[in-house]
Each structure stands twice: as structure tokens, then as C-alpha cells.
Motif scaffolding. Structure first.
Motif, PDB file in Angstrom:
ATOM      1  N   ASP A   1     -44.923 -37.712  30.752  1.00 48.40           N
ATOM      2  CA  ASP A   1     -43.547 -37.542  30.285  1.00 48.40           C
ATOM      3  C   ASP A   1     -43.291 -36.121  29.801  1.00 48.40           C
ATOM      4  O   ASP A   1     -42.203 -35.565  30.021  1.00 48.40           O
ATOM      5  N   LEU A   2     -44.266 -35.533  29.121  1.00 50.03           N
ATOM      6  CA  LEU A   2     -44.087 -34.156  28.646  1.00 50.03           C
ATOM      7  C   LEU A   2     -43.922 -33.203  29.827  1.00 50.03           C
ATOM      8  O   LEU A   2     -43.089 -32.290  29.796  1.00 50.03           O
ATOM      9  N   ALA A   3     -44.711 -33.415  30.884  1.00 51.80           N
ATOM     10  CA  ALA A   3     -44.592 -32.575  32.074  1.00 51.80           C
ATOM     11  C   ALA A   3     -43.221 -32.740  32.725  1.00 51.80           C
ATOM     12  O   ALA A   3     -42.611 -31.763  33.173  1.00 51.80           O
ATOM     13  N   ALA A   4     -42.711 -33.972  32.754  1.00 47.67           N
ATOM     14  CA  ALA A   4     -41.393 -34.208  33.336  1.00 47.67           C
ATOM     15  C   ALA A   4     -40.306 -33.510  32.514  1.00 47.67           C
ATOM     16  O   ALA A   4     -39.353 -32.951  33.077  1.00 47.67           O
ATOM     17  N   TRP A   5     -40.431 -33.537  31.191  1.00 52.23           N
ATOM     18  CA  TRP A   5     -39.457 -32.847  30.339  1.00 52.23           C
ATOM     19  C   TRP A   5     -39.507 -31.341  30.558  1.00 52.23           C
ATOM     20  O   TRP A   5     -38.474 -30.677  30.646  1.00 52.23           O
ATOM     21  N   ARG A   6     -40.703 -30.785  30.704  1.00 54.41           N
ATOM     22  CA  ARG A   6     -40.830 -29.340  30.897  1.00 54.41           C
ATOM     23  C   ARG A   6     -40.265 -28.907  32.240  1.00 54.41           C
ATOM     24  O   ARG A   6     -39.793 -27.782  32.387  1.00 54.41           O
TER      25      ARG A   6
ATOM     26  N   ALA B   1     -36.516 -34.935  32.804  1.00 53.13           N
ATOM     27  CA  ALA B   1     -36.327 -35.994  31.815  1.00 53.13           C
ATOM     28  C   ALA B   1     -35.753 -35.399  30.540  1.00 53.13           C
ATOM     29  O   ALA B   1     -36.081 -34.260  30.173  1.00 53.13           O
ATOM     30  N   GLN B   2     -34.894 -36.153  29.878  1.00 52.83           N
ATOM     31  CA  GLN B   2     -34.364 -35.755  28.590  1.00 52.83           C
ATOM     32  C   GLN B   2     -35.363 -36.131  27.496  1.00 52.83           C
ATOM     33  O   GLN B   2     -36.022 -37.167  27.575  1.00 52.83           O
ATOM     34  N   TRP B   3     -35.438 -35.281  26.472  1.00 56.39           N
ATOM     35  CA  TRP B   3     -36.395 -35.555  25.396  1.00 56.39           C
ATOM     36  C   TRP B   3     -36.074 -36.882  24.708  1.00 56.39           C
ATOM     37  O   TRP B   3     -36.981 -37.611  24.288  1.00 56.39           O
ATOM     38  N   THR B   4     -34.792 -37.212  24.613  1.00 53.75           N
ATOM     39  CA  THR B   4     -34.401 -38.456  23.954  1.00 53.75           C
ATOM     40  C   THR B   4     -34.836 -39.694  24.732  1.00 53.75           C
ATOM     41  O   THR B   4     -34.808 -40.803  24.191  1.00 53.75           O
ATOM     42  N   GLU B   5     -35.243 -39.516  25.986  1.00 56.18           N
ATOM     43  CA  GLU B   5     -35.697 -40.647  26.796  1.00 56.18           C
ATOM     44  C   GLU B   5     -37.184 -40.931  26.605  1.00 56.18           C
ATOM     45  O   GLU B   5     -37.681 -41.952  27.085  1.00 56.18           O
ATOM     46  N   LEU B   6     -37.895 -40.048  25.926  1.00 58.67           N
ATOM     47  CA  LEU B   6     -39.357 -40.131  25.868  1.00 58.67           C
ATOM     48  C   LEU B   6     -39.834 -40.739  24.554  1.00 58.67           C
ATOM     49  O   LEU B   6     -39.173 -40.643  23.519  1.00 58.67           O
ATOM     50  N   SER B   7     -41.006 -41.345  24.603  1.00 61.97           N
ATOM     51  CA  SER B   7     -41.750 -41.681  23.390  1.00 61.97           C
ATOM     52  C   SER B   7     -42.574 -40.453  23.034  1.00 61.97           C
ATOM     53  O   SER B   7     -43.460 -40.052  23.784  1.00 61.97           O
ATOM     54  N   ALA B   8     -42.257 -39.857  21.891  1.00 59.44           N
ATOM     55  CA  ALA B   8     -42.848 -38.560  21.562  1.00 59.44           C
ATOM     56  C   ALA B   8     -43.828 -38.644  20.404  1.00 59.44           C
ATOM     57  O   ALA B   8     -44.200 -37.616  19.839  1.00 59.44           O
ATOM     58  N   SER B   9     -44.269 -39.855  20.047  1.00 62.74           N
ATOM     59  CA  SER B   9     -45.203 -39.961  18.935  1.00 62.74           C
ATOM     60  C   SER B   9     -46.131 -41.150  19.161  1.00 62.74           C
ATOM     61  O   SER B   9     -45.735 -42.168  19.748  1.00 62.74           O
ATOM     62  N   LEU B  10     -47.349 -41.017  18.678  1.00 67.90           N
ATOM     63  CA  LEU B  10     -48.376 -42.038  18.877  1.00 67.90           C
ATOM     64  C   LEU B  10     -49.220 -42.136  17.622  1.00 67.90           C
ATOM     65  O   LEU B  10     -49.720 -41.118  17.114  1.00 67.90           O
ATOM     66  N   HIS B  11     -49.378 -43.356  17.115  1.00 68.22           N
ATOM     67  CA  HIS B  11     -50.253 -43.587  15.970  1.00 68.22           C
ATOM     68  C   HIS B  11     -51.519 -44.283  16.455  1.00 68.22           C
ATOM     69  O   HIS B  11     -51.455 -45.314  17.128  1.00 68.22           O
ATOM     70  N   LEU B  12     -52.666 -43.701  16.126  1.00 65.72           N
ATOM     71  CA  LEU B  12     -53.958 -44.224  16.549  1.00 65.72           C
ATOM     72  C   LEU B  12     -54.692 -44.814  15.354  1.00 65.72           C
ATOM     73  O   LEU B  12     -54.786 -44.181  14.299  1.00 65.72           O
ATOM     74  N   GLU B  13     -55.208 -46.002  15.527  1.00 63.67           N
ATOM     75  CA  GLU B  13     -56.012 -46.640  14.486  1.00 63.67           C
ATOM     76  C   GLU B  13     -57.401 -46.915  15.049  1.00 63.67           C
ATOM     77  O   GLU B  13     -57.552 -47.312  16.201  1.00 63.67           O
ATOM     78  N   GLY B  14     -58.408 -46.730  14.259  1.00 64.08           N
ATOM     79  CA  GLY B  14     -59.775 -47.009  14.694  1.00 64.08           C
ATOM     80  C   GLY B  14     -60.765 -46.582  13.640  1.00 64.08           C
ATOM     81  O   GLY B  14     -60.474 -45.734  12.798  1.00 64.08           O
ATOM     82  N   GLU B  15     -61.941 -47.172  13.719  1.00 60.89           N
ATOM     83  CA  GLU B  15     -62.973 -46.839  12.747  1.00 60.89           C
ATOM     84  C   GLU B  15     -63.457 -45.407  12.959  1.00 60.89           C
ATOM     85  O   GLU B  15     -63.220 -44.810  14.022  1.00 60.89           O
ATOM     86  N   PRO B  16     -64.117 -44.817  11.963  1.00 63.62           N
ATOM     87  CA  PRO B  16     -64.630 -43.454  12.136  1.00 63.62           C
ATOM     88  C   PRO B  16     -65.537 -43.351  13.359  1.00 63.62           C
ATOM     89  O   PRO B  16     -66.368 -44.228  13.612  1.00 63.62           O
ATOM     90  N   GLY B  17     -65.353 -42.271  14.124  1.00 59.32           N
ATOM     91  CA  GLY B  17     -66.195 -42.050  15.288  1.00 59.32           C
ATOM     92  C   GLY B  17     -65.725 -42.716  16.556  1.00 59.32           C
ATOM     93  O   GLY B  17     -66.405 -42.644  17.582  1.00 59.32           O
ATOM     94  N   SER B  18     -64.558 -43.367  16.523  1.00 63.37           N
ATOM     95  CA  SER B  18     -64.088 -44.076  17.709  1.00 63.37           C
ATOM     96  C   SER B  18     -63.402 -43.160  18.719  1.00 63.37           C
ATOM     97  O   SER B  18     -63.062 -43.605  19.813  1.00 63.37           O
TER      98      SER B  18
END
Length: 579
Positions: free
Chosen positions: A323-328, A332-349
Motif C-alpha cells: 500500500d505504501l508503494a501504491a501511495w508513493r 492510492a489515497q493515503w486515507t484509503e490505507l491502513s497506516a498503523s500496526l500494533h504488534l503483540e508478542g513475548e520478548p524475542g518473538s
């Protein structure tokens, strides 16, 4: 006849006009092009000499003075004949600062035609131009006032009450530091914009990436124009002024050696200036490609392809890069993209590794911050200052990836723990504000990582702050095999499969540490690393341990299925238990 430069760029005629004015201004010793608006009005030269017909024809890209057969022979020999004058020199007759030429070209590519710029001079018209590097704000304002506004007009930071000629209110944040804009400067320009809106003169506002205006002010301003990005056409035009005696170069010779447009959007001024020291346009193109080529990958900057993950989390990471490549590319419009990601996991994952891989795969800068580093700055004020500095750095390096680690250290305002409640509330509030400010702009992928998602304030996790939420568990056998093939390229597949079973259930950090320790031991003993030796070095497993753990996890799976608690997709055994 060989092509000289790309004539399809719609802004090329406007660029020729601006560059001609730039040359005239530089040649006029009585006219100081570099005076900016810090206390002075910016006006064009009192008289602009219109070009003659011969000059206009000679300035067109398709014209050249050499025999086409000679040009073809020179091209075959790798020589740019189009750039040579009658004496065989490719040096421009006058030297003009590269930054001025490049900004003039980018302004031409932004407005495309002079008529479009003149539309911005209509009474009460408002234009917002953003995406300008802070250090280039002054130069952009000067070029607009000197080269783009018509005769009889003047650009003013503060419009005079009475003036017969045309007045363009030209505002930009002004600060003592040329390379960054302070919060005080942003607050000041907010007030100047409000004052300018009350006057009938046309208004043009120049903003850097870091200048995030309040939502209520953004709402009343028109959508911002973005300063045209650097691309191949711009570089070819630039080289026609820096590495040619004729103002033109042989595009068919030079263009194939330039980086792609997507790569050129990441071009920084040090790389450009270094490349322009090459003797001819082709050499500049080769140097740019070399400087902007991705560096050899190490374990800390693997691409997503090299990681080889097959989980939904890894697919979400690949989608972000796509999606970032398409915006560049403008697809694609930036408002059409998911621009954030939250990652959960134990240390070292592998949360940090995945964030770095997203940046490496997208070929954009990575800006890293963590609550631990911010808190080490000192008391609350120091901590918040470090947080703002990280977000500001990300905003100034768009497009980029901003990775914030240890997000759970922010805590929650709903926590029952009253110790340091005021401190925690201010930290969370500031973090939310920084995310909101960042999301008002475009071009930054925000990735957060935490070990304990439940400890986070709900406002941090909601859509609009972090849109996507994924967990990183311990790697599957397929992922472990992929890791081992990369770390032990000389090992056989049967040995790797045996080693993958030994490492089953361990985190990527555990596996990496074990392999590095084994390699170091083999090096110290002067022997080759053998898979059997690596397996023998692993701690022994108690007899019957795997069976007991497997029965235990099967019990969990059966109960979960009978009670409808959720689908059971995977069970895993490891040295420290099952899951």
C-alpha cells in the motif's frame, strides 16, 4: 533522430520560463536574488526581457545542432553529444547553485503551467503548499517572489495597508534554526494565517512536513498542494543545467541509468550533491543509482522476503509495504490505507525485526523510539520532549516507518494503581496527541510493539490510533527452516529438518542466539560448525517430557473445542512447555 530529453512532462515549458528568469536574475549584478522576506518584500526584477523567437526555438528539448549521425556515434561510444557545444565542452556557461535550480524545477512541476500559478493570485485566493524541507523554506519563498509572481507584484510576509500594485501574502514558519521549525514558530504562523485571512490579498502558505496546523485551522483552509517529488524527469532537467553547455542532455543515454522514480523520492541532498560532482550526466546517473541502492542486508535489516513469515501478521506487514508503494506512485489515497500496526508478542518473538523488515522492504527510512529511551531522558518534561522529538523526526523524514517499542510502558489512565497517576495520565495524553498529529499528515507508517497488550490504555488501541492488531507467536516449523537455511547455507536439508525439530517452540531470538554461540565456539576451536555438534550442545530433554506436555495441551484443545471457546489451529511443544 536521437531523443534529447523527455518532452512529455507537461510542466517542461513552465520550467523553461522559470529557469530563463533564474539565469537573467543571476546575471544581473544589481539584483540580489537571495534576499528573503525576513524584513524585506520579495519582488521580481523591475523589467523582464521577453525571449526572442530564436531563443525560444533553441530552448526546446527537440532541437540540437549536431548531425544526427554524429550523435548516434557518440551515444554508441557512451558520450552525450547533445550536451556538447560547438567547442566540444559540456560545461554550462554560468554556474548557479544546484538548490536554486532544483527548487525552481519542483515549483514548476507543482503548478505545471504559469496560468495555474496566476490563478493563485486571484483576489482572496488561498493556496497551501506543503512538503518543503525546513532548510529550503526560505529559498522556496524567495524563488516564488522573484521568479513566479508577475511584474508589478510583490510578495509580503505582512501585507501593507495601502499599495497600488498586486500583493501576495506569502507566509512560512521562520525560525533561527534553519534545519528545524520550533513549536513557537508554528504557533506564530498560526496567528499570522488568521490575520492574513482577514485581508483581501491572495494568500500563499508554505509549510514543512513538521508543521501540523490545528484541525480547526486545517478545516477552513483548502486542500494542500504537495511540492512535486524528485523524479527522473526532474533530474534530467537538472542535469541539463549542471552538466551541459546547451541546456539539454541525451535522455536516451542517461535515463536508463537513473534510479526508479520510487527510489528517487528518498533522495537526500548530500547524496545528490555528491553525485553531481561526477564529470558528466551519465556518471551522475550511475552514482545516484549506487548511492540509493539498498545496502547489503544484515540480521537487523532483513526484508520481509528474507524473513519468510507465513502468518497473518507477516501478510499484514506485506500489505503495508504494498500500500505504501501504491501511495508513493500516486495510485492510492493515503486515507484509503491502513497506516498503523500494533504488534503483540513475548520478548524475542521478532517484533522489532518485523518493523525493520517493513522499512527495508519498502525502502524507506526507519525511525525508532521506545518508552524506555524516552523515560531515560529525565523527569516528565524531558521524557515528553524526547517523545515529541521522535515523532517530529518521523514527520520530517516522510515517507518512513516509525517504530515505537515498549508501548505498554505508557500504562493506562484506567489503571487502579494510584501511584504516579498524574505522571501516567500526562504521558498517555501526550502520546495520543502525537499519534493524532502524525495521522493528520501522510507518509508515515506507525508500528507499535508491546509484550502486554492488556496493560495499554484503550484509547491507544482504538482504530485511528492503531488500525491493525496482530500477534507474533513462536515460529512454525516452516519459518524455523527458513531461518536455518539463511543462517546455515551449507547444511543439508535433512540436517536442517532435524535441527528445526530441535528448535521447535523457541523464539527467533533464542534460535539466533544458539546459532551464534555455536558458530563462535566452532571458530574458537578452529573447527567447522556441524549440525550434530549443534544438536548435541542443546540441553537434554527429560525422558517422557514431550509426551506429558502433548497430552496436557491436547486436553486444553479438547476442552476449548467442546466449550466453543475458539478454534484450535495449532498446538506447539517446546523445552519450556507447550501452548
Amino acid at each position: 533522430m536521437p531523443k534529447t530529453t523527455n518532452t512529455n512532462a507537461p510542466w517542461a515549458p513552465f520550467a523553461r520560463t522559470i529557469l530563463r528568469r533564474l539565469h537573467e536574475s543571476e546575471d544581473d549584478s544589481s539584483f540580489d536574488l537571495d534576499i528573503d522576506m525576513d524584513g524585506d518584500a520579495i519582488a521580481p526584477r523591475s523589467k523582464r526581457t521577453p525571449p526572442g523567437v530564436i531563443e525560444l526555438l533553441d530552448g526546446m528539448d527537440s532541437t540540437q545542432k549536431h548531425d544526427p549521425r554524429d550523435l548516434a556515434a557518440m551515444r554508441a561510444a557512451g558520450v552525450d553529444g547533445v550536451a556538447l557545444d560547438d567547442r566540444g565542452s559540456d560545461r554550462p556557461p554560468h554556474t548557479i547553485a544546484t538548490g536554486k535550480i532544483l527548487m525552481a524545477l519542483r515549483l514548476a512541476a507543482t503548478f505545471i503551467r504559469e496560468e495555474h500559478f496566476l490563478d493563485a493570485l486571484e483576489p482572496r485566493a488561498v493556496t497551501v503548499l506543503e512538503g518543503i524541507v525546513p532548510a529550503q523554506l526560505s529559498g522556496a519563498a524567495t524563488l516564488i517572489g522573484r521568479l513566479l509572481v508577475p511584474e508589478g507584484w510583490t510578495a509580503h510576509a505582512r501585507a501593507p495597508r495601502h499599495m497600488d500594485s498586486g500583493v501576495l501574502q506569502l507566509l512560512r514558519p521562520m525560525d533561527s534554526g534553519a534545519r528545524k521549525i520550533s513549536e513557537q514558530a508554528i504557533a506564530k504562523i498560526e496567528q499570522e494565517i488568521l490575520t492574513a485571512l482577514t485581508l483581501p490579498h491572495p494568500l500563499m502558505i508554505l509549510l514543512p512536513e513538521t508543521a501540523l496546523l490545528p484541525p480547526e485551522l486545517r478545516r477552513v483552509l483548502p486542500p494542500a498542494k504537495r511540492l512535486a517529488p524528485i523524479n527522473r524527469d526532474l533530474i534530467l532537467k537538472l542535469l541539463g543545467r549542471t552538466h551541459s553547455a546547451t541546456g539539454k542532455i541525451d535522455a536516451a543515454l542517461v535515463r536508463p541509468h537513473l534510479p526508479d522514480n520510487e527510489v528517487l523520492t528518498t533522495l537526500d541532498m548530500p547524496s545528490l550533491m555528491s553525485a553531481l560532482r561526477e564529470p558528466d550526466a551519465s556518471a551522475v546517473a550511475h552514482k545516484l543509482t549506487a548511492l540509493l541502492a539498498p545496502s547489503a542486508n544484515t540480521s537487523s535489516d532483513m526484508t520481509l522476503e528474507e524473513i519468510g513469515g507465513d502468518t497473518p501478521t507477516h501478510q499484514a506487514a506485506r500489505d503495508l509495504v504494498t500500500d505504501l508503494a501504491a501511495w508513493r506512485r500516486g495510485e492510492a489515497q493515503w486515507t484509503e490505507l491502513s497506516a498503523s500496526l500494533h504488534l503483540e508478542g513475548e520478548p524475542g518473538s521478532g517484533k522489532t525485526l518485523l518493523a525493520r523488515a517493513i522499512a527495508a522492504s519498502a525502502r524507506v527510512p526507519l525511525v525508532e523510539g521506545s518508552f524506555g529511551n524516552w523515560q531515560s531522558g529525565g523527569h516528565l518534561g524531558d521524557m515528553l520532549r524526547e517523545m515529541r522529538r521522535t515523532f517530529s523526526q518521523a514527520a520530517s523524514r516522510r515517507p518512513c516507518v516509525l517504530f515505537v517499542d515498549e508501548v505498554d510502558a505508557a500504562g493506562s489512565r484506567e489503571s487502579q494503581d494510584r501511584h504516579a497517576e498524574s505522571y501516567r495520565r500526562q504521558v498517555v495524553n501526550q502520546f495520543l496527541q502525537e499519534i493524532d498529529n502524525l495521522r493528520r499528515g501522510e507518509g508515515v507508517l506507525l508500528i507499535g510493539a508491546t509484550n502486554h497488550k492488556d496493560a495499554l490504555d484503550p484509547a491507544i488501541l482504538r482504530p485511528g490510533r492503531f488500525d491493525l492488531h496482530h500477534s507474533l507467536g513462536r515460529p512454525t516449523q516452516v519459518q524455523i527452516l527458513h531461518m536455518l537455511r539463511r543462517a546455515l547455507p551449507e547444511a543439508t536439508e535433512p540436517d536442517l529438518a532435524m535441527l528445526a525439530r530441535v528448535f521447535s517452540g523457541e523464539t527467533p531470538a533464542m534460535i539466533d542466539a544458539a546459532i551464534r554461540a555455536a558458530k563462535a565456539q566452532a571458530r574458537r576451536s578452529g573447527q567447522l560448525l556441524r549440525i550434530q555438534t549443534l544438536i548435541a550442545a542443546r540441553p537434554p530433554v527429560l525422558e517422557g517430557y514431550d509426551r506429558r506436555i502433548a497430552i496436557h495441551e491436547c486436553g486444553h484443545a479438547i476442552v476449548a473445542s467442546l466449550l466453543g471457546a475458539g478454534p484450535v489451529r495449532r498446538m506447539q511443544l517446546s523445552r519450556d512447555g507447550g501452548r
